[in-house]
Design a protein around this motif. Structure first.
Motif, mmCIF file in Angstrom:
data_model
loop_
_atom_site.group_PDB
_atom_site.id
_atom_site.type_symbol
_atom_site.label_atom_id
_atom_site.label_comp_id
_atom_site.label_asym_id
_atom_site.label_seq_id
_atom_site.Cartn_x
_atom_site.Cartn_y
_atom_site.Cartn_z
ATOM 1 N N UNK A 13 18.749 54.606 37.220
ATOM 2 C CA UNK A 13 19.862 55.477 37.486
ATOM 3 C C UNK A 13 19.271 56.630 38.154
ATOM 4 N N UNK A 14 20.253 57.008 39.071
ATOM 5 C CA UNK A 14 20.169 58.457 39.674
ATOM 6 C C UNK A 14 21.648 58.926 39.754
ATOM 7 N N UNK A 15 21.752 60.101 39.127
ATOM 8 C CA UNK A 15 23.167 60.673 38.815
ATOM 9 C C UNK A 15 24.126 59.735 38.150
ATOM 10 N N UNK A 16 24.821 59.382 38.563
ATOM 11 C CA UNK A 16 25.891 58.465 38.003
ATOM 12 C C UNK A 16 25.829 56.895 38.236
ATOM 13 N N UNK A 17 24.714 56.757 39.435
ATOM 14 C CA UNK A 17 24.545 55.495 39.807
ATOM 15 C C UNK A 17 23.535 54.600 39.277
ATOM 16 N N UNK A 18 23.709 53.569 38.964
ATOM 17 C CA UNK A 18 22.817 52.740 38.342
ATOM 18 C C UNK A 18 22.172 51.966 39.540
ATOM 19 N N UNK A 19 21.132 51.646 39.916
ATOM 20 C CA UNK A 19 20.414 51.023 41.000
ATOM 21 C C UNK A 19 19.752 49.788 40.665
ATOM 22 N N UNK A 20 19.842 49.512 39.419
ATOM 23 C CA UNK A 20 19.376 48.219 38.893
ATOM 24 C C UNK A 20 18.831 48.265 37.460
ATOM 25 N N UNK A 21 18.603 47.173 36.730
ATOM 26 C CA UNK A 21 18.176 46.970 35.330
ATOM 27 C C UNK A 21 17.378 45.751 35.342
ATOM 28 N N UNK A 22 16.553 45.779 34.254
ATOM 29 C CA UNK A 22 15.439 44.628 34.008
ATOM 30 C C UNK A 22 15.478 44.428 32.738
ATOM 31 N N UNK A 23 15.498 43.268 32.004
ATOM 32 C CA UNK A 23 15.047 43.095 30.548
ATOM 33 C C UNK A 23 13.664 43.073 30.214
ATOM 34 N N UNK A 24 13.083 43.637 29.197
ATOM 35 C CA UNK A 24 11.945 43.433 29.054
ATOM 36 C C UNK A 24 11.326 42.284 28.328
ATOM 37 N N UNK A 25 12.265 41.511 27.751
ATOM 38 C CA UNK A 25 11.768 40.407 26.919
ATOM 39 C C UNK A 25 11.321 39.269 27.963
ATOM 40 N N UNK A 26 10.028 38.603 27.687
ATOM 41 C CA UNK A 26 9.621 37.642 28.598
ATOM 42 C C UNK A 26 10.588 36.447 29.087
ATOM 43 N N UNK A 27 11.535 36.083 28.140
ATOM 44 C CA UNK A 27 12.467 35.060 28.252
ATOM 45 C C UNK A 27 13.449 35.603 29.483
ATOM 46 N N UNK A 28 13.665 36.626 29.645
ATOM 47 C CA UNK A 28 14.782 37.282 30.612
ATOM 48 C C UNK A 28 14.187 38.237 31.540
ATOM 49 N N UNK A 29 13.075 38.580 31.733
ATOM 50 C CA UNK A 29 12.199 39.452 32.489
ATOM 51 C C UNK A 29 12.514 39.038 33.996
ATOM 52 N N UNK A 30 12.474 37.991 34.558
ATOM 53 C CA UNK A 30 12.651 37.686 35.705
ATOM 54 C C UNK A 30 14.023 37.227 36.113
ATOM 55 N N UNK A 31 15.079 37.325 35.330
ATOM 56 C CA UNK A 31 16.541 37.265 35.479
ATOM 57 C C UNK A 31 16.940 38.409 36.238
#
Length: 180
Positions: A13-31
């Motif tokens: 995030x930068x300010x109020x903007x979310x530029x992306x997210x990623x799960x850390x769980x191996x089951x969802x990491x590449x989703x």
């Protein structure tokens, strides 16, 4: 909820903007998550005819966490056009995000600089998919929305190519100008 994604989710995030997210769980990491999730319009472009299409040439203006890299297949080539070298360092640091380093199956390249200028140097009809995702929060790079810019993007697409323009802004309605 993060429980549905196996636990912790990292966000850029930068300010109020979310530029992306990623799960850390191996089951969802590449989703891909948020606006790149497979069920979103952007995700659907990348998953449509996924297994039938030949290797794709993809351009993406704006890197964020690099989630779109998770949609690449062997033989695909994805070039990110990013103005901020810090964003490249963050998104490729395996301690933060791994879409580009562990999830991508295709070749990933980075071009640093003003995307309108660097993209203009690419040959016409080069891309199967061109994603313009540099519009967020209050900072609107208006030069990327001009008629001249749009003509430039379309010239870079192959005849059956797809142009995706992701417009997010809290204060301005950008859909109509982009469509015009």
């Amino acid at each position: 909820p993060v429980e549905a994604l196996g636990g912790e989710v990292r966000m850029l995030a930068h300010g109020t903007t979310l530029h992306g997210a990623q799960a850390t769980s191996p089951d969802f990491r590449c989703r891909p998550l948020v606006y790149y999730a497979p069920e979103t319009p952007i995700g659907q472009v990348f998953t449509h005819d996924f297994y039938q299409a030949p290797p794709r040439r993809i351009g993406a203006v704006g890197l964020g966490t690099g989630a779109v890299a998770a949609y690449t297949r062997p033989g695909d080539r994805l070039t990110f056009y990013e103005i901020d070298p810090l964003v490249v360092r963050i998104s490729t640091d395996k301690q933060h995000f791994t879409y580009t380093t562990a999830c991508a199956q295709g070749q990933i390249d980075y071009v640093i600089g003003d995307a309108r200028l660097t993209l203009a140097k690419q040959p016409d009809e080069a891309f199967d998919i061109l994603l313009i995702d540099a519009f967020s929060s209050d900072a609107v790079p208006a030069h990327l929305l001009t008629v001249e810019a749009m003509k430039g993007y379309l010239a870079k697409l192959k005849p059956n190519g797809v142009l995706i323009v992701h417009l997010t802004n809290r204060n301005l309605e950008l859909r109509s100008p982009a469509m015009a």
